[in-house]
Design a protein around this motif. Structure first.
Motif, PDB file in Angstrom:
ATOM      1  N   UNK A 138       0.837  -1.035   0.157  1.00 40.23           N
ATOM      2  CA  UNK A 138      -0.265   0.014  -0.095  1.00 40.23           C
ATOM      3  C   UNK A 138       1.012   1.247   0.201  1.00 40.23           C
ATOM      4  N   UNK A 139       1.967   1.077   0.724  1.00 38.46           N
ATOM      5  CA  UNK A 139       2.883   2.342   0.830  1.00 38.46           C
ATOM      6  C   UNK A 139       3.676   2.422  -0.551  1.00 38.46           C
ATOM      7  N   UNK A 140       3.973   1.378  -1.067  1.00 37.02           N
ATOM      8  CA  UNK A 140       4.577   1.394  -2.438  1.00 37.02           C
ATOM      9  C   UNK A 140       3.615   2.091  -3.402  1.00 37.02           C
ATOM     10  N   UNK A 141       2.329   1.467  -3.570  1.00 36.48           N
ATOM     11  CA  UNK A 141       1.457   2.295  -4.394  1.00 36.48           C
ATOM     12  C   UNK A 141       0.971   3.432  -4.276  1.00 36.48           C
ATOM     13  N   UNK A 142       1.106   4.113  -2.906  1.00 33.85           N
ATOM     14  CA  UNK A 142       0.874   5.291  -2.675  1.00 33.85           C
ATOM     15  C   UNK A 142       1.929   6.304  -3.248  1.00 33.85           C
ATOM     16  N   UNK A 143       3.171   5.600  -3.176  1.00 33.20           N
ATOM     17  CA  UNK A 143       4.255   6.529  -3.586  1.00 33.20           C
ATOM     18  C   UNK A 143       4.119   6.610  -5.382  1.00 33.20           C
ATOM     19  N   UNK A 145       1.142   6.257  -6.982  1.00 34.67           N
ATOM     20  CA  UNK A 145       0.348   7.116  -7.227  1.00 34.67           C
ATOM     21  C   UNK A 145       0.631   8.612  -7.083  1.00 34.67           C
ATOM     22  N   UNK A 146       1.483   8.882  -6.095  1.00 26.76           N
ATOM     23  CA  UNK A 146       1.834  10.509  -5.981  1.00 26.76           C
ATOM     24  C   UNK A 146       2.509  10.845  -7.186  1.00 26.76           C
ATOM     25  N   UNK A 147       3.460  10.169  -7.537  1.00 24.73           N
ATOM     26  CA  UNK A 147       4.356  10.684  -8.665  1.00 24.73           C
ATOM     27  C   UNK A 147       3.579  10.700 -10.034  1.00 24.73           C
ATOM     28  N   UNK A 148       2.797   9.548 -10.126  1.00 30.41           N
ATOM     29  CA  UNK A 148       1.994   9.473 -11.361  1.00 30.41           C
ATOM     30  C   UNK A 148       0.847  10.502 -11.461  1.00 30.41           C
ATOM     31  N   UNK A 149       0.205  11.000 -10.261  1.00 33.24           N
ATOM     32  CA  UNK A 149      -0.815  11.787 -10.051  1.00 33.24           C
ATOM     33  C   UNK A 149      -0.404  12.991 -10.646  1.00 33.24           C
TER      34      UNK A 149
END
Lengths: 468, 57
Positions: A138-143, A145-149
């Motif tokens: 989940x932490x990896x996905x959030x990171x 998500x942030x840069x892709x967002x």
């Protein structure tokens, strides 16, 4: 990164500025993650050298489509950003919405099993309990998500460069080190001993009866020809390339790259059979091979490479499937209800918002869903929910002027039936009939298109005659 | 069976060699393309800014 994003075109297709080499490595990064290694290694472990057959249809599909420009050349010239956009140009907004819904469902269900499978992999390699691994995911996905967002396709391409460097080192190291340590002769003997002729000859007992025989090749060829032109994560690379020639060149050379993408991980599964024996859970073959074969000092580097591969896949898939939801579902509904098109900045906002929603959904799905049968077949069949209809509509829509909307609706609808049956049927039946359900989807989509066009033309002629 | 083993040996060896070569190639030649991509995005962005300023004026 955000400063480079002025509008939706920069965000989704990097303002069509991607060069050949960058495109090639970015496409590879997108389609290589831990899950790719796991499902290919599973096949190698279960089916031996015969499973290497899986690499050829993919490779040939990229090479042929790239060289001939079949379907992709007209699509590139249309300057579209998502495949469903073509459906609104050729057919109408309703068909675009319909295919967009199926693409979103199929793509997100496909993507939804990634975190769970990969968490299990990391759990086996590191020994950390699965509960904590999921939190790490989940932490990896959030990171991601942030840069892709923030940077969209620009961020994805930039991070892909660094990720490719890591993943390629990992792939080369595992293969060479494995051959040296286990020995080629031992690998061949293990396959002969455990699987017999079936593990070496893909056409045993006959080309029509074997698991990787003619039926499998036909299904996989059709699947990959369609994937190459209609899988959003792949076609977004095409639409991001700086011109038509570069796009085609990326595809033809991907033929070589995608051969290695399948051959090497399938071979790792075969090495696992030789090194670990035949009594382990096939999905755990690769992680167990890594911890038992690779020296502990190198496992960290290999894991960094594998995690990098996964992050690149997550970023691309988040961007791809959220672009379908934002552009083709939300955008189409707004257009159909209000008759207006959202401004580029509003589209950007919607895209970012849907990306966050997609991420929340896949985390939830990966927690509660378990895959039955071959993981590779599950992934193929979720994609198949929209692939047969899309391929048939693209071919007819581009190359036959008389293609009608009714044909498109019927092709998409009939094409869904076999893959949907696969997802519902019990495991023993679905595994036995996977290939038939696979190519059956394409056959039904083709029938749907022909019958739909015939009915449309017949009724429109009758209406015209009645009016006269 | 031995013909198949020979075939798979060649395929695996070729895949490994081509993967090493292609990876080296895309990583070395991809870097200048990355710089060029950012330059192009930057230029497009400044053109947009100029156009917006002109429109405001």
């Amino acid at each position: 990164m955000k400063k480079y994003i002025g509008g939706i075109g920069d965000y989704l297709v990097a303002n069509r500025s991607m060069g050949f080499n960058l495109g090639l490595l970015s496409l590879m990064c997108t389609e290589i993650g831990i899950i790719t290694y796991v499902y290919y290694a599973e096949m190698g472990y279960k089916a031996g050298f015969a499973a290497l057959m899986v690499a050829f249809p993919t490779s040939l599909a990229f090479f042929i489509i790239g060289k001939t420009g079949f379907i992709i050349k007209p699509l590139l010239e249309m300057k579209i950003m998502t495949i469903p956009e073509f459906f609104s140009i050729k057919f109408n907004q309703g068909v675009r919405l319909y295919i967009g819904i199926l693409m979103a469902i199929g793509g997100i269900l496909n993507f939804g099993v990634f975190p769970g499978v990969e968490a299990k992999f990391i759990n086996v390699v590191t020994g950390v309990s699965q509960e904590y691994v999921l939190i790490t995911m989940v932490i990896m996905l959030t990171i991601v998500l942030l840069y892709t967002l923030l940077g969209g396709m620009v961020s994805v391409i930039l991070t892909n460069y660094l990720q490719y460097a890591l993943l390629s080192i990992g792939m080369i190291y595992i293969t060479i080190y494995g051959i040296i340590q286990i020995g080629w002769g031992n690998i061949v003997d293990a396959v002969k001993l455990n699987l017999g002729e079936q593990g070496i000859n893909p056409f045993y007992p006959s080309a029509t009866e074997s698991e990787f025989g003619i039926g499998f090749i036909v299904w996989q060829s059709l699947l990959w020809i369609s994937m190459v032109v209609s899988w959003q994560a792949i076609s977004m690379r095409l639409f991001s390339s700086k011109d038509t020639k570069t796009g085609q060149k990326i595809y033809s050379w991907s033929g070589i790259m995608f051969l290695s993408r399948a051959i090497l991980p399938v071979f790792w599964g075969i090495m696992a059979l030789a090194y670990l024996g035949s009594n382990i859970e096939p999905l755990e073959a690769l992680p167990l091979l890594i911890i038992k074969l690779i020296p502990s000092g190198m496992v960290g580097i290999i894991m960094a490479g594998l995690m990098a591969a996964s992050m690149s896949t997550y970023s691309s898939y988040l961007l791809s499937w959220s672009s379908i939801v934002s552009q083709d579902l939300i955008g189409s509904v707004i257009r159909m209800t209000t008759g207006k098109v959202l401004s580029s900045k509003k589209q950007l906002l919607v895209s970012r918002f849907t990306m966050a929603l997609v991420m929340i959904f896949i985390i939830w799905w990966s927690l509660f869903h378990t895959v039955e049968g071959y993981l590779y077949f599950y992934l193929g069949m979720t994609g198949m929910l929209f692939i047969p209809g899309t391929l048939v509509c693209l071919i007819f829509g581009i190359y036959w002027n008389k293609t009608r909307t009714t044909g498109a609706y019927l092709a998409i609808t009939l094409g869904v039936i076999p893959p949907l049956s696969y997802l519902i049927l019990p495991e023993n039946i679905k595994t036995a009939y996977a290939s038939q359900l696979g190519w059956g989807g394409f056959l039904l989509a083709l029938i749907g298109m022909v019958v739909g066009n015939f009915l449309h033309n017949m009724f429109s002629t009758k209406i015209q005659s009645a009016k006269k | 069976m031995s013909n198949y083993i020979l075939f798979w040996t060649i395929i695996i060896a070729m895949s490994l060699i081509s993967f090493i070569y292609m990876s080296f190639r895309v990583l070395t030649k991809g870097l200048p393309e990355l710089r060029e991509m950012f330059k192009q995005l930057n230029d497009t962005k400044s053109n947009h800014s100029h156009e917006e300023t002109d429109l405001k004026n």
